[in-house]
Design a protein around this motif. Structure first.
Motif, PDB file in Angstrom:
ATOM      1  N   LEU A 172       0.827  -1.199   0.000  1.00  0.00           N
ATOM      2  CA  LEU A 172       0.000   0.000   0.000  1.00  0.00           C
ATOM      3  C   LEU A 172       0.866   1.256   0.000  1.00  0.00           C
ATOM      4  CD1 LEU A 172      -2.741   1.350   0.027  1.00  0.00           C
ATOM      5  CD2 LEU A 172      -2.870   0.983   2.509  1.00  0.00           C
ATOM      6  N   GLU A 173       1.990   1.196   0.677  1.00  0.00           N
ATOM      7  CA  GLU A 173       2.867   2.366   0.744  1.00  0.00           C
ATOM      8  C   GLU A 173       3.419   2.767  -0.627  1.00  0.00           C
ATOM      9  OE1 GLU A 173       4.631   2.307   5.279  1.00  0.00           O
ATOM     10  OE2 GLU A 173       5.714   1.196   3.720  1.00  0.00           O
ATOM     11  N   VAL A 174       3.590   1.792  -1.526  1.00  0.00           N
ATOM     12  CA  VAL A 174       4.164   2.130  -2.843  1.00  0.00           C
ATOM     13  C   VAL A 174       3.102   2.629  -3.818  1.00  0.00           C
ATOM     14  CG1 VAL A 174       6.061   0.503  -2.554  1.00  0.00           C
ATOM     15  CG2 VAL A 174       3.979  -0.242  -3.734  1.00  0.00           C
ATOM     16  N   GLN A 175       1.849   2.733  -3.354  1.00  0.00           N
ATOM     17  CA  GLN A 175       0.784   3.257  -4.216  1.00  0.00           C
ATOM     18  C   GLN A 175       0.775   4.781  -4.259  1.00  0.00           C
ATOM     19  OE1 GLN A 175      -1.403   1.124  -5.898  1.00  0.00           O
ATOM     20  NE2 GLN A 175      -0.106  -0.506  -5.088  1.00  0.00           N
ATOM     21  N   VAL A 176       1.699   5.417  -3.549  1.00  0.00           N
ATOM     22  CA  VAL A 176       1.670   6.868  -3.393  1.00  0.00           C
ATOM     23  C   VAL A 176       1.787   7.585  -4.729  1.00  0.00           C
ATOM     24  CG1 VAL A 176       2.858   8.857  -2.407  1.00  0.00           C
ATOM     25  CG2 VAL A 176       2.609   6.769  -1.069  1.00  0.00           C
ATOM     26  N   SER A 177       0.869   8.529  -4.941  1.00  0.00           N
ATOM     27  CA  SER A 177       0.902   9.379  -6.126  1.00  0.00           C
ATOM     28  C   SER A 177       1.454  10.754  -5.737  1.00  0.00           C
ATOM     29  CB  SER A 177      -0.502   9.520  -6.720  1.00  0.00           C
ATOM     30  OG  SER A 177      -1.399  10.053  -5.761  1.00  0.00           O
ATOM     31  N   PRO A 178       1.951  11.524  -6.715  1.00  0.00           N
ATOM     32  CA  PRO A 178       2.508  12.845  -6.393  1.00  0.00           C
ATOM     33  C   PRO A 178       1.478  13.722  -5.680  1.00  0.00           C
ATOM     34  CG  PRO A 178       3.055  12.207  -8.638  1.00  0.00           C
ATOM     35  CD  PRO A 178       2.080  11.188  -8.140  1.00  0.00           C
ATOM     36  N   ASP A 179       1.938  14.449  -4.695  1.00  0.00           N
ATOM     37  CA  ASP A 179       1.116  15.406  -3.947  1.00  0.00           C
ATOM     38  C   ASP A 179      -0.012  14.752  -3.151  1.00  0.00           C
ATOM     39  OD1 ASP A 179       2.628  17.548  -5.058  1.00  0.00           O
ATOM     40  OD2 ASP A 179       1.384  17.468  -6.870  1.00  0.00           O
ATOM     41  N   ALA A 180       0.091  13.456  -2.893  1.00  0.00           N
ATOM     42  CA  ALA A 180      -0.939  12.797  -2.080  1.00  0.00           C
ATOM     43  C   ALA A 180      -0.885  13.323  -0.656  1.00  0.00           C
ATOM     44  CB  ALA A 180      -0.720  11.291  -2.090  1.00  0.00           C
ATOM     45  N   GLY A 222      -1.393  13.353   3.519  1.00  0.00           N
ATOM     46  CA  GLY A 222      -1.204  12.354   4.557  1.00  0.00           C
ATOM     47  C   GLY A 222      -0.013  12.669   5.418  1.00  0.00           C
ATOM     48  N   ASP A 223      -0.031  12.089   6.629  1.00  0.00           N
ATOM     49  CA  ASP A 223       1.039  12.347   7.595  1.00  0.00           C
ATOM     50  C   ASP A 223       2.171  11.336   7.517  1.00  0.00           C
ATOM     51  OD1 ASP A 223      -0.322  14.554   8.634  1.00  0.00           O
ATOM     52  OD2 ASP A 223      -1.435  13.315  10.058  1.00  0.00           O
ATOM     53  N   ASN A 224       1.967  10.234   6.797  1.00  0.00           N
ATOM     54  CA  ASN A 224       3.007   9.223   6.661  1.00  0.00           C
ATOM     55  C   ASN A 224       2.806   8.494   5.336  1.00  0.00           C
ATOM     56  OD1 ASN A 224       1.102   6.933   7.178  1.00  0.00           O
ATOM     57  ND2 ASN A 224       1.032   7.833   9.236  1.00  0.00           N
ATOM     58  N   GLN A 225       3.766   7.630   5.010  1.00  0.00           N
ATOM     59  CA  GLN A 225       3.746   6.962   3.707  1.00  0.00           C
ATOM     60  C   GLN A 225       2.516   6.086   3.526  1.00  0.00           C
ATOM     61  OE1 GLN A 225       5.866   7.747   1.458  1.00  0.00           O
ATOM     62  NE2 GLN A 225       6.043   6.097  -0.047  1.00  0.00           N
ATOM     63  N   LEU A 226       2.110   5.382   4.578  1.00  0.00           N
ATOM     64  CA  LEU A 226       0.956   4.504   4.460  1.00  0.00           C
ATOM     65  C   LEU A 226      -0.313   5.313   4.238  1.00  0.00           C
ATOM     66  CD1 LEU A 226      -0.034   1.571   4.559  1.00  0.00           C
ATOM     67  CD2 LEU A 226      -0.428   1.876   7.007  1.00  0.00           C
ATOM     68  N   GLU A 227      -0.468   6.403   4.971  1.00  0.00           N
ATOM     69  CA  GLU A 227      -1.643   7.252   4.809  1.00  0.00           C
ATOM     70  C   GLU A 227      -1.689   7.853   3.413  1.00  0.00           C
ATOM     71  OE1 GLU A 227      -2.690  11.074   7.236  1.00  0.00           O
ATOM     72  OE2 GLU A 227      -3.269   9.316   8.422  1.00  0.00           O
ATOM     73  N   ARG A 228      -0.525   8.247   2.899  1.00  0.00           N
ATOM     74  CA  ARG A 228      -0.491   8.791   1.538  1.00  0.00           C
ATOM     75  C   ARG A 228      -0.824   7.728   0.503  1.00  0.00           C
ATOM     76  NH1 ARG A 228       3.644  11.900   4.014  1.00  0.00           N
ATOM     77  NH2 ARG A 228       5.258  10.373   3.523  1.00  0.00           N
ATOM     78  N   GLY A 229      -0.376   6.485   0.760  1.00  0.00           N
ATOM     79  CA  GLY A 229      -0.736   5.396  -0.142  1.00  0.00           C
ATOM     80  C   GLY A 229      -2.226   5.135  -0.146  1.00  0.00           C
ATOM     81  N   TYR A 230      -2.814   5.158   1.039  1.00  0.00           N
ATOM     82  CA  TYR A 230      -4.263   4.963   1.167  1.00  0.00           C
ATOM     83  C   TYR A 230      -5.029   6.059   0.440  1.00  0.00           C
ATOM     84  CZ  TYR A 230      -8.770   5.517   3.605  1.00  0.00           C
ATOM     85  OH  TYR A 230     -10.089   5.706   3.909  1.00  0.00           O
ATOM     86  N   MET A 231      -4.644   7.311   0.656  1.00  0.00           N
ATOM     87  CA  MET A 231      -5.312   8.422  -0.005  1.00  0.00           C
ATOM     88  C   MET A 231      -5.119   8.366  -1.518  1.00  0.00           C
ATOM     89  SD  MET A 231      -6.936   9.924   2.363  1.00  0.00           S
ATOM     90  CE  MET A 231      -7.483  11.356   1.414  1.00  0.00           C
ATOM     91  N   SER A 232      -3.968   7.880  -1.954  1.00  0.00           N
ATOM     92  CA  SER A 232      -3.707   7.765  -3.385  1.00  0.00           C
ATOM     93  C   SER A 232      -4.622   6.728  -4.032  1.00  0.00           C
ATOM     94  CB  SER A 232      -2.238   7.387  -3.629  1.00  0.00           C
ATOM     95  OG  SER A 232      -1.366   8.389  -3.156  1.00  0.00           O
ATOM     96  N   VAL A 233      -4.844   5.607  -3.338  1.00  0.00           N
ATOM     97  CA  VAL A 233      -5.751   4.565  -3.852  1.00  0.00           C
ATOM     98  C   VAL A 233      -7.150   5.154  -4.031  1.00  0.00           C
ATOM     99  CG1 VAL A 233      -6.934   2.420  -3.242  1.00  0.00           C
ATOM    100  CG2 VAL A 233      -4.461   2.595  -2.978  1.00  0.00           C
ATOM    101  N   LEU A 234      -7.619   5.909  -3.050  1.00  0.00           N
ATOM    102  CA  LEU A 234      -8.947   6.493  -3.150  1.00  0.00           C
ATOM    103  C   LEU A 234      -9.017   7.517  -4.286  1.00  0.00           C
ATOM    104  CD1 LEU A 234      -9.911   7.075   0.594  1.00  0.00           C
ATOM    105  CD2 LEU A 234     -10.523   5.151  -0.890  1.00  0.00           C
ATOM    106  N   SER A 235      -8.002   8.352  -4.423  1.00  0.00           N
ATOM    107  CA  SER A 235      -8.031   9.390  -5.444  1.00  0.00           C
ATOM    108  C   SER A 235      -7.937   8.803  -6.851  1.00  0.00           C
ATOM    109  CB  SER A 235      -6.911  10.396  -5.232  1.00  0.00           C
ATOM    110  OG  SER A 235      -5.639   9.788  -5.371  1.00  0.00           O
ATOM    111  N   GLN A 236      -7.249   7.679  -6.996  1.00  0.00           N
ATOM    112  CA  GLN A 236      -7.143   7.032  -8.310  1.00  0.00           C
ATOM    113  C   GLN A 236      -8.500   6.586  -8.795  1.00  0.00           C
ATOM    114  OE1 GLN A 236      -4.350   3.884  -7.636  1.00  0.00           O
ATOM    115  NE2 GLN A 236      -2.646   5.299  -7.262  1.00  0.00           N
ATOM    116  N   GLU A 237      -9.317   6.093  -7.863  1.00  0.00           N
ATOM    117  CA  GLU A 237     -10.642   5.611  -8.248  1.00  0.00           C
ATOM    118  C   GLU A 237     -11.612   6.763  -8.522  1.00  0.00           C
ATOM    119  OE1 GLU A 237     -11.250   2.590  -8.969  1.00  0.00           O
ATOM    120  OE2 GLU A 237      -9.283   1.885  -8.341  1.00  0.00           O
ATOM    121  N   GLN A 238     -11.359   7.906  -7.893  1.00  0.00           N
ATOM    122  CA  GLN A 238     -12.278   9.013  -8.061  1.00  0.00           C
ATOM    123  C   GLN A 238     -11.944   9.857  -9.287  1.00  0.00           C
ATOM    124  OE1 GLN A 238     -11.739  10.971  -4.301  1.00  0.00           O
ATOM    125  NE2 GLN A 238     -12.845   9.411  -3.160  1.00  0.00           N
ATOM    126  N   SER A 239     -10.715   9.730  -9.796  1.00  0.00           N
ATOM    127  CA  SER A 239     -10.295  10.551 -10.930  1.00  0.00           C
ATOM    128  C   SER A 239     -10.778  10.000 -12.255  1.00  0.00           C
ATOM    129  CB  SER A 239      -8.775  10.667 -10.924  1.00  0.00           C
ATOM    130  OG  SER A 239      -8.198   9.381 -11.057  1.00  0.00           O
TER     131      SER A 239
END
Length: 271
Positions: free
Chosen positions: A244-252, A254-271
Motif C-alpha cells: 500500500l505504501e508504494v501506491q503513493v501518487s505525487p502530492d498525495a 497524509g502524515d506518513n507513507q501509508l496514509e499517503r498510499g491509502y489516499m492515493s488509492v482512493l483518489s485514483q478511483e475518483q479521478s
C-alpha cells in the motif's frame, strides 16, 4: 509479545506475526455481496482470514465497511454468496446462531445498560455466549483484568470515562475467547497508552482471526497482516502494508507513507 510501533524498522512487513499462530481458515466469504434496493452497498468479494491473522479494513464513511462487518458477524444476510465461520456455513437462522457462538463483534458504538457495572456488562456478554455458570465470574474478572479494569469491576458504566467504557466492551468481546473477533473502530476514545495496550492484546490472540475496521491508519500499520481498502462498496486495494505504501501518487495528502498510499488509492478511483 509487543508489536513494533509505526516508524520502527521493519514495521511494514507483517511485523506482528505470532509464533505458533495457526493459519487455518476461521472465516471464508465466497462471492458475498449486499444490495439495499437498487443500491449496491457491497460488490461481490471473496475473503478468507485464518487463525492468528489480522485483516485491516480501511475506507471512508459509506465505503461498505460496516455492511461487511455485519455480514461477517452473521447479523446481516448477504444478497449473494456464502459465509462460513468456524466450519459452519450460514444458510439459515439456525446456522447463523451457531456461527455467532464462535465470534464476537465490538461495534463502533456498543450499547450500554446505564445501570450495569463493568462486571455486569461482561457477565451479560458471557451469558449470551453460553459460558457455563461455574467459573463464569472468574472468567469475566480475568477479561476485565486483561484490559486493565479489574479494579473498576463494580463501578457503574455511567461513572466511567469514555475510554474505560470502550475497554469494558473490549473485555466483553474477549470473554468468550472467540475464534473470530470483529472490531469496528475499537480504539475510539482511547488515549495513546491505552491504544498501545490494545494492540498488545490483539498481538496475543494466536488462535483468533481478527478483522479491524478503522479510520486510524497507524492501528492498521501496527497490526494487520493484510489490508483491504473499500470505497463505494468496491474493493480498491488488497495487500500488505509495504504494497500500500508504494501506491503513493505525487502530492498525495497524509502524515506518513501509508496514509499517503491509502489516499492515493482512493483518489485514483475518483479521478
Amino acid at each position: 509479545m509487543k508489536t513494533q510501533m509505526p516508524g520502527g524498522a521493519g514495521a511494514q512487513h507483517h511485523q506482528h506475526s505470532r509464533p505458533g499462530a495457526d493459519s487455518h481458515s476461521i472465516i471464508t466469504l465466497n462471492r458475498v455481496s449486499r444490495d439495499f434496493g437498487r443500491l449496491q452497498a457491497l460488490a461481490p468479494l471473496d475473503l478468507e482470514v485464518g487463525a492468528g491473522r489480522v485483516l485491516g479494513l480501511l475506507g471512508p464513511n459509506g465505503a461498505g465497511k460496516t455492511t461487511l462487518m455485519s455480514i461477517m458477524a452473521c447479523e446481516l444476510a448477504p444478497s449473494t454468496g456464502t459465509v462460513t465461520v468456524g466450519g459452519t456455513t450460514v444458510t439459515d437462522t439456525s446456522a447463523a446462531r451457531r456461527a455467532r457462538r464462535r465470534l464476537a463483534l465490538m461495534p463502533q458504538r456498543p450499547a450500554s445498560v446505564p445501570g450495569f457495572s463493568a462486571l455486569d456488562t461482561v457477565e451479560y456478554a458471557a451469558w449470551t455466549k453460553g459460558l457455563p455458570t461455574r467459573g463464569r465470574r472468574e472468567t469475566c474478572m480475568n477479561a476485565l483484568d486483561r484490559v486493565g479494569l479489574a479494579a473498576q469491576a463494580k463501578r457503574p458504566l455511567r461513572t466511567l470515562s469514555g475510554g474505560m467504557v470502550q475497554r469494558v466492551h473490549l473485555a466483553a468481546a474477549l470473554v468468550s475467547r472467540p475464534a473470530l473477533l470483529l472490531l469496528d473502530e475499537p480504539t475510539v476514545g482511547l488515549d495513546p497508552a491505552q491504544r498501545i495496550a490494545f494492540r498488545a492484546l490483539v498481538e496475543e490472540l494466536e488462535d483468533t482471526a481478527t478483522v479491524l475496521a478503522t479510520h486510524l491508519v497507524e492501528d492498521v500499520r501496527a497490526l494487520s497482516d493484510e489490508i483491504m481498502v473499500l470505497d463505494a462498496g468496491q474493493v480498491r486495494f488488497r495487500g500488505n502494508t509495504a504494497e500500500l505504501e508504494v501506491q503513493v501518487s505525487p502530492d498525495a495528502p497524509g502524515d506518513n507513507q501509508l496514509e499517503r498510499g491509502y489516499m492515493s488509492v482512493l483518489s485514483q478511483e475518483q479521478s
